[in-house]
Design a protein around this motif. Structure first.
Motif, PDB file in Angstrom:
ATOM      1  N   GLY A 104       0.831  -1.214   0.000  1.00  0.00           N
ATOM      2  CA  GLY A 104       0.000   0.000   0.000  1.00  0.00           C
ATOM      3  C   GLY A 104       0.857   1.252   0.000  1.00  0.00           C
ATOM      4  O   GLY A 104       0.876   2.009   0.973  1.00  0.00           O
ATOM      5  N   SER A 107       0.744   7.461  -1.147  1.00  0.00           N
ATOM      6  CA  SER A 107       1.494   8.676  -1.491  1.00  0.00           C
ATOM      7  C   SER A 107       3.001   8.445  -1.526  1.00  0.00           C
ATOM      8  O   SER A 107       3.740   9.264  -2.061  1.00  0.00           O
ATOM      9  N   GLN A 110       4.909   6.934   3.878  1.00  0.00           N
ATOM     10  CA  GLN A 110       5.355   5.909   4.833  1.00  0.00           C
ATOM     11  C   GLN A 110       6.631   5.217   4.319  1.00  0.00           C
ATOM     12  O   GLN A 110       7.545   4.925   5.093  1.00  0.00           O
ATOM     13  N   GLU A 125       2.018  -1.057  -4.765  1.00  0.00           N
ATOM     14  CA  GLU A 125       0.760  -0.302  -4.833  1.00  0.00           C
ATOM     15  C   GLU A 125      -0.088  -0.865  -5.960  1.00  0.00           C
ATOM     16  O   GLU A 125       0.403  -1.053  -7.079  1.00  0.00           O
ATOM     17  N   GLY A 153      -0.542  -6.638  -3.555  1.00  0.00           N
ATOM     18  CA  GLY A 153       0.168  -6.906  -2.310  1.00  0.00           C
ATOM     19  C   GLY A 153      -0.110  -8.272  -1.702  1.00  0.00           C
ATOM     20  O   GLY A 153       0.689  -8.767  -0.910  1.00  0.00           O
ATOM     21  N   THR A 169      -0.462  -1.181   4.896  1.00  0.00           N
ATOM     22  CA  THR A 169      -1.158   0.056   5.243  1.00  0.00           C
ATOM     23  C   THR A 169      -2.548   0.133   4.610  1.00  0.00           C
ATOM     24  O   THR A 169      -3.096   1.205   4.416  1.00  0.00           O
ATOM     25  N   VAL A 227      -7.601  -4.361  -1.240  1.00  0.00           N
ATOM     26  CA  VAL A 227      -8.500  -4.932  -2.243  1.00  0.00           C
ATOM     27  C   VAL A 227      -7.887  -6.147  -2.925  1.00  0.00           C
ATOM     28  O   VAL A 227      -6.671  -6.281  -3.004  1.00  0.00           O
TER      29      VAL A 227
HETATM   30  N1  SAH Z   1       1.124   4.067   3.085  1.00  0.00           N
HETATM   31  C1  SAH Z   1       0.376   5.081   2.337  1.00  0.00           C
HETATM   32  C2  SAH Z   1      -1.092   5.121   2.694  1.00  0.00           C
HETATM   33  C3  SAH Z   1      -1.773   3.951   2.164  1.00  0.00           C
HETATM   34  S1  SAH Z   1      -3.458   4.046   1.769  1.00  0.00           S
HETATM   35  C4  SAH Z   1       0.976   6.438   2.486  1.00  0.00           C
HETATM   36  O1  SAH Z   1       1.966   6.612   3.204  1.00  0.00           O
HETATM   37  O2  SAH Z   1       0.469   7.353   1.827  1.00  0.00           O
HETATM   38  C5  SAH Z   1      -3.584   2.348   1.276  1.00  0.00           C
HETATM   39  C6  SAH Z   1      -3.051   2.066  -0.105  1.00  0.00           C
HETATM   40  O3  SAH Z   1      -3.104   0.653  -0.267  1.00  0.00           O
HETATM   41  C7  SAH Z   1      -3.878   2.673  -1.209  1.00  0.00           C
HETATM   42  O4  SAH Z   1      -3.074   3.457  -2.035  1.00  0.00           O
HETATM   43  C8  SAH Z   1      -4.438   1.453  -1.942  1.00  0.00           C
HETATM   44  O5  SAH Z   1      -4.570   1.632  -3.325  1.00  0.00           O
HETATM   45  C9  SAH Z   1      -3.399   0.395  -1.617  1.00  0.00           C
HETATM   46  N2  SAH Z   1      -3.880  -0.991  -1.749  1.00  0.00           N
HETATM   47  C10 SAH Z   1      -5.107  -1.499  -1.462  1.00  0.00           C
HETATM   48  N3  SAH Z   1      -5.149  -2.818  -1.707  1.00  0.00           N
HETATM   49  C11 SAH Z   1      -3.917  -3.161  -2.163  1.00  0.00           C
HETATM   50  C12 SAH Z   1      -3.326  -4.394  -2.604  1.00  0.00           C
HETATM   51  N4  SAH Z   1      -4.017  -5.530  -2.642  1.00  0.00           N
HETATM   52  N5  SAH Z   1      -2.044  -4.369  -2.995  1.00  0.00           N
HETATM   53  C13 SAH Z   1      -1.306  -3.227  -2.985  1.00  0.00           C
HETATM   54  N6  SAH Z   1      -1.808  -2.032  -2.597  1.00  0.00           N
HETATM   55  C14 SAH Z   1      -3.098  -1.998  -2.189  1.00  0.00           C
END
Ligand code: SAH
Length: 229
Positions: A104, A107, A110, A125, A153, A169, A227
């Motif tokens: 995840g 942005s 993290q 991502e 992920g 995340t 997701v």
């Molecule tokens: N760590 C990020 C915040 C994450 S928000 C930061 O510092 O900004 C969660 C993120 O996880 C989103 O961008 C979403 O698209 C992603 N995400 C959701 N399901 C995912 C998956 N199965 N694999 C990878 N990324 C995923």
């Protein structure tokens, strides 16, 4: 006239980039949002101060980059509240020897925080546009120990594993076994688990040197769902 416009533009850009007010806001964030709520690891506080969060949020939210909450980053996703980023980073107990996997990227904020502390960060991502944007910011800021890739992920990153640390995340409804499998012996993983709109908890998963896995629930949280592809 043209020169004046160019100068004005450059001036505006340099002001939004290095505006000392952002430095002051970060100091306040450390004091009022992090130390006051029990974040005490000086290494974590130092990087929360040095990494410029406003560079990771959309321009129209830059003034709120150091406020006490999550912010939209487009595509229905959010950058987590600074306290949650600091808390998860502290709980992860990262050292400069560690290879870290993040699920995840969002942005990229993290990942940048982790990039300051770890040997290498691999971050995945699922939304291509966000992966691309994060990749650009991270390259622009000069991190050469962070690798961003678009992907799912749930599969982890087997070619680069095992990882001493894993951070997720976005919230799956159960702990993904593939990720536990990619955790190195002696490794530690932190992730939110639960259904969207219901109570989710942050879990810490540890794998000892005999590969015995233990799980502990540490904090109620709210994350966007992880997701399935
Ligand atoms: N760590 C990020 C915040 C994450 S928000 C930061 O510092 O900004 C969660 C993120 O996880 C989103 O961008 C979403 O698209 C992603 N995400 C959701 N399901 C995912 C998956 N199965 N694999 C990878 N990324 C995923």
């Amino acid at each position: 006239m043209k020169r004046t416009i160019i100068f004005f533009l450059l001036f505006t850009i340099s002001c939004t980039q290095n505006d000392p007010k952002f430095g002051d806001l970060r100091k306040l964030m450390i004091k009022n949002q992090l130390r006051s709520r029990g974040i005490s690891n000086e290494g974590v506080l130092k990087v929360m101060h040095s990494v410029e969060r406003h560079k990771f949020v959309p321009e129209n939210y830059q003034d709120r980059a150091y406020s006490d909450g999550p912010l939209p980053i487009g595509y229905g996703q959010t950058i987590s509240q600074p306290y949650i980023v600091a808390y998860m980073t502290e709980q992860l107990q990262v050292s400069s020897q560690h290879k870290v996997l993040e699920i995840g990227t969002g942005s990229g904020y993290q990942a940048a925080i982790l990039g300051e502390l770890a040997k290498h960060v691999f971050t995945i991502e699922i939304i291509p546009e966000l992966a691309e944007r994060a990749k650009n910011i991270i390259n622009h800021l000069g991190y050469n120990n962070i690798t961003v890739r678009e992907g799912d992920g749930y599969k982890g990153w087997p070619e680069e594993g095992p990882f001493e640390r894993i951070i997720v995340t976005a919230a799956p409804t159960d702990v993904p076994q593939t990720l536990v499998d990619q955790l190195a012996p002696g490794g530690r993983m932190i992730l939110p688990v639960g259904e969207q709109f219901f109570v989710q908890y942050l879990w810490v998963i540890e794998k000892d040197n005999q590969e015995v896995v233990t799980k502990e629930k540490i904090l109620p949280v709210r994350f966007v769902p992880m997701v399935k592809e």
